[in-house]
Write a protein that holds these residues in place. Sequence first.
Motif, PDB file in Angstrom:
ATOM      1  N   GLU A  98      43.727  21.353  58.402  1.00  0.00           N
ATOM      2  CA  GLU A  98      44.796  20.670  59.135  1.00  0.00           C
ATOM      3  C   GLU A  98      46.168  21.280  58.844  1.00  0.00           C
ATOM      4  O   GLU A  98      47.183  20.576  58.770  1.00  0.00           O
ATOM      5  CB  GLU A  98      44.814  19.175  58.784  1.00  0.00           C
ATOM      6  CG  GLU A  98      43.528  18.459  59.165  1.00  0.00           C
ATOM      7  CD  GLU A  98      43.557  16.990  58.801  1.00  0.00           C
ATOM      8  OE1 GLU A  98      44.594  16.535  58.286  1.00  0.00           O
ATOM      9  OE2 GLU A  98      42.543  16.315  59.020  1.00  0.00           O
ATOM     10  N   LYS A  99      46.220  22.603  58.692  1.00  0.00           N
ATOM     11  CA  LYS A  99      47.497  23.271  58.440  1.00  0.00           C
ATOM     12  C   LYS A  99      47.765  24.258  59.576  1.00  0.00           C
ATOM     13  O   LYS A  99      47.086  25.277  59.688  1.00  0.00           O
ATOM     14  CB  LYS A  99      47.460  23.993  57.088  1.00  0.00           C
ATOM     15  CG  LYS A  99      48.820  24.539  56.666  1.00  0.00           C
ATOM     16  CD  LYS A  99      48.782  25.040  55.232  1.00  0.00           C
ATOM     17  CE  LYS A  99      50.131  25.615  54.820  1.00  0.00           C
ATOM     18  NZ  LYS A  99      51.215  24.608  54.917  1.00  0.00           N
ATOM     19  N   PRO A 100      48.761  23.982  60.424  1.00  0.00           N
ATOM     20  CA  PRO A 100      48.994  24.831  61.591  1.00  0.00           C
ATOM     21  C   PRO A 100      49.585  26.197  61.257  1.00  0.00           C
ATOM     22  O   PRO A 100      49.314  27.176  61.948  1.00  0.00           O
ATOM     23  CB  PRO A 100      49.978  23.998  62.429  1.00  0.00           C
ATOM     24  CG  PRO A 100      50.676  23.125  61.434  1.00  0.00           C
ATOM     25  CD  PRO A 100      49.661  22.820  60.375  1.00  0.00           C
ATOM     26  N   ASP A 101      50.404  26.266  60.204  1.00  0.00           N
ATOM     27  CA  ASP A 101      51.013  27.544  59.839  1.00  0.00           C
ATOM     28  C   ASP A 101      50.169  28.246  58.778  1.00  0.00           C
ATOM     29  O   ASP A 101      49.144  27.740  58.339  1.00  0.00           O
ATOM     30  CB  ASP A 101      52.450  27.343  59.342  1.00  0.00           C
ATOM     31  CG  ASP A 101      52.536  26.298  58.233  1.00  0.00           C
ATOM     32  OD1 ASP A 101      51.590  25.487  58.114  1.00  0.00           O
ATOM     33  OD2 ASP A 101      53.538  26.289  57.499  1.00  0.00           O
ATOM     34  N   LYS A 102      50.615  29.419  58.377  1.00  0.00           N
ATOM     35  CA  LYS A 102      49.841  30.226  57.436  1.00  0.00           C
ATOM     36  C   LYS A 102      49.767  29.562  56.065  1.00  0.00           C
ATOM     37  O   LYS A 102      50.765  29.065  55.533  1.00  0.00           O
ATOM     38  CB  LYS A 102      50.465  31.620  57.297  1.00  0.00           C
ATOM     39  CG  LYS A 102      49.744  32.516  56.306  1.00  0.00           C
ATOM     40  CD  LYS A 102      50.403  33.879  56.179  1.00  0.00           C
ATOM     41  CE  LYS A 102      50.032  34.761  57.348  1.00  0.00           C
ATOM     42  NZ  LYS A 102      50.462  36.163  57.142  1.00  0.00           N
ATOM     43  N   SER A 103      48.585  29.594  55.485  1.00  0.00           N
ATOM     44  CA  SER A 103      48.386  29.068  54.134  1.00  0.00           C
ATOM     45  C   SER A 103      48.630  30.164  53.105  1.00  0.00           C
ATOM     46  O   SER A 103      48.409  31.351  53.371  1.00  0.00           O
ATOM     47  CB  SER A 103      46.962  28.533  53.972  1.00  0.00           C
ATOM     48  OG  SER A 103      46.753  27.409  54.792  1.00  0.00           O
ATOM     49  N   LEU A 104      49.088  29.748  51.937  1.00  0.00           N
ATOM     50  CA  LEU A 104      49.338  30.673  50.836  1.00  0.00           C
ATOM     51  C   LEU A 104      48.516  30.241  49.635  1.00  0.00           C
ATOM     52  O   LEU A 104      48.543  29.080  49.246  1.00  0.00           O
ATOM     53  CB  LEU A 104      50.824  30.690  50.476  1.00  0.00           C
ATOM     54  CG  LEU A 104      51.209  31.510  49.237  1.00  0.00           C
ATOM     55  CD1 LEU A 104      50.919  32.993  49.449  1.00  0.00           C
ATOM     56  CD2 LEU A 104      52.677  31.288  48.888  1.00  0.00           C
ATOM     57  N   ILE A 105      47.793  31.182  49.058  1.00  0.00           N
ATOM     58  CA  ILE A 105      47.035  30.939  47.836  1.00  0.00           C
ATOM     59  C   ILE A 105      47.547  31.896  46.764  1.00  0.00           C
ATOM     60  O   ILE A 105      47.624  33.106  46.991  1.00  0.00           O
ATOM     61  CB  ILE A 105      45.527  31.140  48.052  1.00  0.00           C
ATOM     62  CG1 ILE A 105      45.000  30.125  49.074  1.00  0.00           C
ATOM     63  CG2 ILE A 105      44.760  31.010  46.733  1.00  0.00           C
ATOM     64  CD1 ILE A 105      43.547  30.328  49.448  1.00  0.00           C
ATOM     65  N   SER A 106      47.895  31.358  45.615  1.00  0.00           N
ATOM     66  CA  SER A 106      48.384  32.165  44.497  1.00  0.00           C
ATOM     67  C   SER A 106      47.383  32.115  43.356  1.00  0.00           C
ATOM     68  O   SER A 106      46.968  31.029  42.941  1.00  0.00           O
ATOM     69  CB  SER A 106      49.750  31.650  44.010  1.00  0.00           C
ATOM     70  OG  SER A 106      50.710  31.726  45.050  1.00  0.00           O
ATOM     71  N   ILE A 107      47.005  33.294  42.857  1.00  0.00           N
ATOM     72  CA  ILE A 107      46.064  33.400  41.743  1.00  0.00           C
ATOM     73  C   ILE A 107      46.806  34.060  40.589  1.00  0.00           C
ATOM     74  O   ILE A 107      47.238  35.208  40.697  1.00  0.00           O
ATOM     75  CB  ILE A 107      44.827  34.231  42.143  1.00  0.00           C
ATOM     76  CG1 ILE A 107      44.147  33.596  43.360  1.00  0.00           C
ATOM     77  CG2 ILE A 107      43.856  34.328  40.978  1.00  0.00           C
ATOM     78  CD1 ILE A 107      43.030  34.441  43.937  1.00  0.00           C
ATOM     79  N   CYS A 108      46.955  33.325  39.497  1.00  0.00           N
ATOM     80  CA  CYS A 108      47.805  33.803  38.399  1.00  0.00           C
ATOM     81  C   CYS A 108      47.085  33.676  37.059  1.00  0.00           C
ATOM     82  O   CYS A 108      46.078  32.969  36.930  1.00  0.00           O
ATOM     83  CB  CYS A 108      49.118  33.015  38.355  1.00  0.00           C
ATOM     84  SG  CYS A 108      50.093  33.118  39.871  1.00  0.00           S
ATOM     85  N   ALA A 109      47.638  34.358  36.061  1.00  0.00           N
ATOM     86  CA  ALA A 109      47.119  34.274  34.690  1.00  0.00           C
ATOM     87  C   ALA A 109      48.281  34.395  33.717  1.00  0.00           C
ATOM     88  O   ALA A 109      49.241  35.123  33.963  1.00  0.00           O
ATOM     89  CB  ALA A 109      46.087  35.363  34.431  1.00  0.00           C
ATOM     90  N   ARG A 110      48.161  33.650  32.622  1.00  0.00           N
ATOM     91  CA  ARG A 110      49.153  33.775  31.559  1.00  0.00           C
ATOM     92  C   ARG A 110      48.485  33.431  30.233  1.00  0.00           C
ATOM     93  O   ARG A 110      47.488  32.696  30.203  1.00  0.00           O
ATOM     94  CB  ARG A 110      50.348  32.848  31.801  1.00  0.00           C
ATOM     95  CG  ARG A 110      50.087  31.390  31.559  1.00  0.00           C
ATOM     96  CD  ARG A 110      51.300  30.523  31.853  1.00  0.00           C
ATOM     97  NE  ARG A 110      51.158  29.179  31.346  1.00  0.00           N
ATOM     98  CZ  ARG A 110      50.525  28.192  31.959  1.00  0.00           C
ATOM     99  NH1 ARG A 110      49.946  28.408  33.129  1.00  0.00           N
ATOM    100  NH2 ARG A 110      50.462  26.983  31.398  1.00  0.00           N
ATOM    101  N   ALA A 111      49.027  33.962  29.157  1.00  0.00           N
ATOM    102  CA  ALA A 111      48.514  33.676  27.816  1.00  0.00           C
ATOM    103  C   ALA A 111      49.571  32.912  27.031  1.00  0.00           C
ATOM    104  O   ALA A 111      50.758  33.253  27.074  1.00  0.00           O
ATOM    105  CB  ALA A 111      48.154  34.965  27.090  1.00  0.00           C
ATOM    106  N   GLU A 112      49.122  31.872  26.335  1.00  0.00           N
ATOM    107  CA  GLU A 112      49.999  31.091  25.458  1.00  0.00           C
ATOM    108  C   GLU A 112      49.267  30.854  24.147  1.00  0.00           C
ATOM    109  O   GLU A 112      48.321  30.056  24.092  1.00  0.00           O
ATOM    110  CB  GLU A 112      50.385  29.760  26.106  1.00  0.00           C
ATOM    111  CG  GLU A 112      51.289  29.892  27.310  1.00  0.00           C
ATOM    112  CD  GLU A 112      51.741  28.543  27.859  1.00  0.00           C
ATOM    113  OE1 GLU A 112      51.482  27.521  27.180  1.00  0.00           O
ATOM    114  OE2 GLU A 112      52.341  28.515  28.943  1.00  0.00           O
ATOM    115  N   GLY A 113      49.682  31.547  23.104  1.00  0.00           N
ATOM    116  CA  GLY A 113      49.017  31.415  21.819  1.00  0.00           C
ATOM    117  C   GLY A 113      47.566  31.844  21.906  1.00  0.00           C
ATOM    118  O   GLY A 113      47.253  32.964  22.312  1.00  0.00           O
TER     119      GLY A 113
END
Length: 211
Positions: free
Chosen positions: A108-123
């Motif tokens: 149900e999203k008429p405009d373009k969808s954005l998917i972000s795939i990220c990674a980070r390290a904490e300790g």
Amino acid sequence: LQINPHFLYNTLESISAIAAINNCFDICSISQKLGDMFRYNINSIKNEFVFLYDEINHIKNYIYIQEIRFEGRFEVRYGIPETLMNCKILKFILQPVVENALNHGLEEKPDKSLISICARAEGSLLYLSVEDNGAGMPPEQVERLNRRLNEADVSAKEYIKRSIGLKNVNSRIKMVNGNAYGITVQSRVNAGTLVVIALPYCLENQEDTYV
């Protein structure tokens, strides 16, 4: 009926070769990507853990095929430092999360969808995240989902329909790494959903983390 995965992989190789000969390069590319995904699956029998870059390559093959299917309806961005690509992670933990984000991000999203795939390290922790800008969920639904991710009972129809993949991934992570690790879901209505996966931060020379 069971089909040998090696047979499927070899058949895709044949399809790719025939497509290349006949200048059907889209079919050739799809067959190659799907073949790589099958090979990744075949290798999982002996390799329960992979480098993060292996998992990301698998995701990129999956995304390539989905991009052809949905023709520009979504965009994927990656925010993964090169220094984290050699982290060891449990195999097949990202695709169900990305697939969930793609399905519900496009919903149900008429405009373009954005998917972000990220990674980070904490300790001592490695965080992988998958975020979409889809419809999102109200607070009570998010609370219920996070609770059910950690419950044995998955009988609720709404939960099974939307997030059985998340449940399976969360259960595998906790079984292998312990209850301190796993999936957390954050979401806001009309703002999207963020799925965060907490894992041990384990570089190539730190394999004893999994012992």
